[in-house]
Each structure stands twice: as structure tokens, then as C-alpha cells.
Design a protein around this motif. Structure first.
Motif, PDB file in Angstrom:
ATOM      1  N   SER A 179      67.378  70.398  44.914  1.00 18.40           N
ATOM      2  CA  SER A 179      66.626  70.095  46.139  1.00 18.40           C
ATOM      3  C   SER A 179      65.443  69.158  45.880  1.00 18.40           C
ATOM      4  CB  SER A 179      66.153  71.385  46.813  1.00 18.40           C
ATOM      5  OG  SER A 179      65.231  72.050  45.977  1.00 18.40           O
ATOM      6  N   GLY A 180      65.032  69.019  44.615  1.00 16.43           N
ATOM      7  CA  GLY A 180      63.905  68.138  44.306  1.00 16.43           C
ATOM      8  C   GLY A 180      64.314  66.675  44.162  1.00 16.43           C
ATOM      9  N   THR A 199      60.579  70.750  38.086  1.00 15.77           N
ATOM     10  CA  THR A 199      59.625  70.677  39.198  1.00 15.77           C
ATOM     11  C   THR A 199      59.555  72.041  39.891  1.00 15.77           C
ATOM     12  OG1 THR A 199      61.120  70.178  41.040  1.00 15.77           O
ATOM     13  CG2 THR A 199      60.550  68.331  39.580  1.00 15.77           C
ATOM     14  N   THR A 200      58.804  72.083  40.983  1.00 15.88           N
ATOM     15  CA  THR A 200      58.731  73.341  41.753  1.00 15.88           C
ATOM     16  C   THR A 200      60.071  73.693  42.406  1.00 15.88           C
ATOM     17  OG1 THR A 200      57.843  72.019  43.577  1.00 15.88           O
ATOM     18  CG2 THR A 200      56.248  73.287  42.275  1.00 15.88           C
ATOM     19  N   ALA A 201      61.055  72.789  42.352  1.00 17.33           N
ATOM     20  CA  ALA A 201      62.387  73.158  42.846  1.00 17.33           C
ATOM     21  C   ALA A 201      63.004  74.233  41.946  1.00 17.33           C
ATOM     22  CB  ALA A 201      63.299  71.935  42.910  1.00 17.33           C
ATOM     23  N   SER A 220      55.630  73.348  37.467  1.00 19.51           N
ATOM     24  CA  SER A 220      54.467  73.540  38.345  1.00 19.51           C
ATOM     25  C   SER A 220      54.125  72.287  39.158  1.00 19.51           C
ATOM     26  CB  SER A 220      53.254  74.009  37.542  1.00 19.51           C
ATOM     27  OG  SER A 220      52.827  73.007  36.654  1.00 19.51           O
ATOM     28  N   TYR A 221      54.749  71.140  38.860  1.00 17.42           N
ATOM     29  CA  TYR A 221      54.527  69.937  39.669  1.00 17.42           C
ATOM     30  C   TYR A 221      55.601  69.830  40.752  1.00 17.42           C
ATOM     31  CZ  TYR A 221      51.057  67.919  36.513  1.00 17.42           C
ATOM     32  OH  TYR A 221      49.934  67.684  35.775  1.00 17.42           O
ATOM     33  N   SER A 222      55.211  69.364  41.922  1.00 12.43           N
ATOM     34  CA  SER A 222      56.189  69.121  42.983  1.00 12.43           C
ATOM     35  C   SER A 222      57.063  67.935  42.580  1.00 12.43           C
ATOM     36  CB  SER A 222      55.475  68.809  44.295  1.00 12.43           C
ATOM     37  OG  SER A 222      54.882  67.524  44.204  1.00 12.43           O
ATOM     38  N   PRO A 223      58.228  67.770  43.207  1.00 15.83           N
ATOM     39  CA  PRO A 223      59.079  66.619  42.867  1.00 15.83           C
ATOM     40  C   PRO A 223      58.352  65.277  43.022  1.00 15.83           C
ATOM     41  CG  PRO A 223      60.330  68.212  44.123  1.00 15.83           C
ATOM     42  CD  PRO A 223      58.910  68.698  44.134  1.00 15.83           C
ATOM     43  N   ARG A 224      57.602  65.101  44.095  1.00 16.03           N
ATOM     44  CA  ARG A 224      56.836  63.852  44.248  1.00 16.03           C
ATOM     45  C   ARG A 224      55.711  63.784  43.223  1.00 16.03           C
ATOM     46  NH1 ARG A 224      58.094  60.845  48.669  1.00 16.03           N
ATOM     47  NH2 ARG A 224      59.333  61.934  50.217  1.00 16.03           N
ATOM     48  N   GLY A 225      55.053  64.921  43.031  1.00 13.09           N
ATOM     49  CA  GLY A 225      53.913  64.982  42.115  1.00 13.09           C
ATOM     50  C   GLY A 225      54.293  64.657  40.680  1.00 13.09           C
ATOM     51  N   ILE A 226      55.479  65.083  40.277  1.00  9.04           N
ATOM     52  CA  ILE A 226      55.848  64.855  38.869  1.00  9.04           C
ATOM     53  C   ILE A 226      56.163  63.377  38.630  1.00  9.04           C
ATOM     54  CG2 ILE A 226      58.387  65.181  38.801  1.00  9.04           C
ATOM     55  CD1 ILE A 226      57.756  67.149  36.441  1.00  9.04           C
ATOM     56  N   VAL A 227      56.689  62.697  39.654  1.00  6.66           N
ATOM     57  CA  VAL A 227      56.977  61.266  39.519  1.00  6.66           C
ATOM     58  C   VAL A 227      55.660  60.485  39.415  1.00  6.66           C
ATOM     59  CG1 VAL A 227      58.073  59.267  40.617  1.00  6.66           C
ATOM     60  CG2 VAL A 227      59.219  61.497  40.669  1.00  6.66           C
TER      61      VAL A 227
END
Ligand code: AMP
Ligand code: ZN
Ligand code: FE
Ligand code: FE
Length: 284
Positions: A45-46, A12-14, A18-25
Motif C-alpha cells: 500500500s506504500g 515504511t509505515t505500510a 517509522s517513516y511514511s511512504p512519502r516521508g521516506i522518499v
């Protein structure tokens, strides 16, 4: 028993996805996955936002991390599954690694500048958002500024190991990485064994065996870049050494073109029993 497809190796972006932790889920759910492992490089941190999102929308999120270790011949990464994100020694070690990355990033900037390119530390930090900076962030900037024609050219021409802008960074030893994950109640898994560049099965098995003494618990048998024969070989090794079998795509979003979530390069079809094996190992 739960059924469905899973992907146990996502960035993730952590780190450098390129996807945020919420976005990848959310993206995992959209692609029909019932469980995912979040395994950012040297960064956890993600995990909290990803787990929270998973609870909300109904995707099981396994807390993970991917640690780089010292290894001359190629690349050696240790995945840690079911780690306790609050563990103090893990958090301390990750802070040290993050600081080592900052030192390295400055050196990469110097090398690229010497090679005649216009790139600043600020731009790289911006590209990485709040996550830990990796070479994919440099690659994206070189591409955007037309210093290279595509993402992979940035690695092949400049950033790859031995390349003119490559700088090694501080890494844990194999033993340290495995022990750190165990101390944080996690299961250490040897990632993408093809990257060790040990072709013969006997040699590879002889290399992996002593790692079990340190606490290694599994082998990432299924992986985007593993050929069918490689997958078969790794499966045999895992069975022979009584290691858990895991698998994942190493999806990085746009920061690894050609690798898709859940299916990798079209070669992956990972079932929920892989998750069950990890969970039962962790509770035993
Ligand atoms: P770093 O953590 O900064 O060393 O960067 C490691 C990341 O760079 C890996 O996770 C890959 O996504 C990417 N990477 C490393 N080597 C290559 C390569 N030769 N081609 C493309 N991507 C690479
Ligand atoms: Zn990466
Ligand atoms: Fe890796
Ligand atoms: Fe990875």
C-alpha cells in the motif's frame, strides 16, 4: 548512465518502518540517494504514494515487497522487485497474510497479558497507524510502558522466535512466494542470506540452487548485518549461480535503531548499477 547511491531495502509505515511512504522518499533524497526500493513486509500500500513522491522530487522508486516464508532453521524472506502493484493474485495473497497477522496479534496480546503486562490490541493498531502490524510495534509499546529497558530487550526477553510471547504466523512456502512474485511480473530475490543460518558456502549454494528452478532471480549480497567475509561469499555464490546482485540497509527508521538509510551500519555503499541490473532483467 545514471550515477549515485541507492538503497533497495526500505520499510515504511505500510509495515513496520517509522517513516511514511512519502516521508521516506524525502529522507532518501536528503541523504543523497538517487533510487530506492520500497519493500514492506507483506504490504504494497506504500508503493503508490512513494512513487508519486519520487516523481515529484526526483528520486527513482522501485516497487517492491518482502514476503516471509516457512523456514524452520532461521528466517527466510523473499524480496520482490518491479512487481505490478495492481496484480490481482498478489493483492489477494497479501490480504490473506494481513488477516493471518491479525489472528497472530491477538495471540501475542494474550501471551503478554498472561505474563502480567497491560497491553491491548487497540494500542498496537494505533502504533501501526494504517499499516500491517509487526512485532516492532509491540516492542515500542513494551518500551514506552517500561516493561523493557530498550527496544532490543523486548525481542530478546519476549518477542523473538522461541520467546515467551512469540507466536508463529501463517506464511507462504518458499515456492509459493517466488511464484507469486513472478506472477506479478516481479523479480524474486533471496533477502539477507545470513538469516538462513547456513554457514558453509557449499551448503548454502546447494540450498539456493533449487530455488532458481522455482524462479529465483537474485541474491541480496549487500546488507547491513553482513560481515565482509559473508558479503564476499554471497557475491561468489551469486556469480556462480548467475543470480542478480542486490543490496539494501533494511532501514526501519526508529524501529531498528543502529541501521541508517543508504549506509546501514556504515558498511554499505550501493551504486546505481544495481538498479540497472534489475531493470534490464525485467525488460528481457
Ligand atoms: P513480524 O513481521 O511481526 O514477524 O516482525 C518482523 C520484524 O521484527 C523484522 O522485520 C525485524 O524488524 C523485527 N525483528 C525480528 N526479530 C528481531 C530481533 N531478534 N531483534 C530485533 N528486531 C527483530
Ligand atoms: Zn520489518
Ligand atoms: Fe527481512
Ligand atoms: Fe526487511
Amino acid at each position: 548512465m545514471k550515477n549515485g547511491n541507492v538503497d533497495l531495502h526500505l520499510h515504511t509505515t505500510a509495515s513496520d518502518g517509522s517513516y511514511s511512504p512519502r516521508g521516506i522518499v524525502q529522507y532518501a533524497k536528503k541523504n543523497g540517494l538517487v533510487a530506492v526500493g520500497i519493500t514492506d513486509h507483506d504490504d504494497i500500500s506504500g508503493l503508490e504514494p512513494a512513487i508519486d513522491e519520487g516523481d515529484k522530487i526526483g528520486v527513482e522508486v522501485l516497487p517492491g515487497v518482502e514476503l516471509s516464508t516457512k523456514y524452520k532453521k532461521g528466517t527466510m524472506h523473499i524480496l520482490g522487485y518491479m512487481i505490478d502493484p495492481g496484480n490481482e493474485s498478489l493483492n489477494d495473497a497479501l490480504t490473506d497474510l494481513k488477516n493471518a497477522r491479525i489472528t497472530r496479534n491477538k495471540k501475542i496480546i494474550e501471551k503478554l497479558t498472561d505474563l502480567g503486562m497491560n497491553i491491548t490490541l487497540e494500542e498496537v493498531k494505533e502504533e501501526a497507524k494504517d499499516g500491517s502490524v509487526g512485532r516492532p510495534h509491540f516492542a515500542n509499546i513494551l518500551l514506552r510502558k517500561d516493561y523493557v529497558g530498550n527496544y532490543y530487550e523486548a525481542f530478546n526477553k519476549y518477542l523473538k522466535k522461541g520467546g515467551p510471547a512469540y507466536v508463529d504466523r501463517e506464511k507462504l512456502t518458499i515456492e509459493e512466494a517466488i511464484e507469486l512474485i513472478r506472477s506479478a511480473s516481479g523479480i524474486p530475490v533471496l533477502a539477507h542470506p545470513h538469516s538462513l543460518k547456513i554457514e558453509r558456502r557449499k551448503k548454502l549454494e546447494a540450498f539456493i540452487k533449487p530455488l532458481i528452478e522455482y524462479g529465483l532471480g537474485g541474491l541480496e549480497v549487500y546488507y547491513s548485518r553482513h560481515t565482509k567475509p559473508q558479503t564476499e561469499t554471497y557475491k561468489k555464490i551469486a556469480r556462480h549461480l548467475d543470480l542478480l546482485i542486490t543490496g539494501g540497509s533494511d532501514f526501519h527508521g526508529k524501529n531498528k535503531p543502529g541501521v541508517k538509510i543508504g549506509v546501514g551500519k556504515g558498511n554499505l555503499d550501493l551504486q546505481y548499477h544495481l538498479v540497472e541490473n534489475l531493470l534490464s532483467e525485467n525488460s528481457s
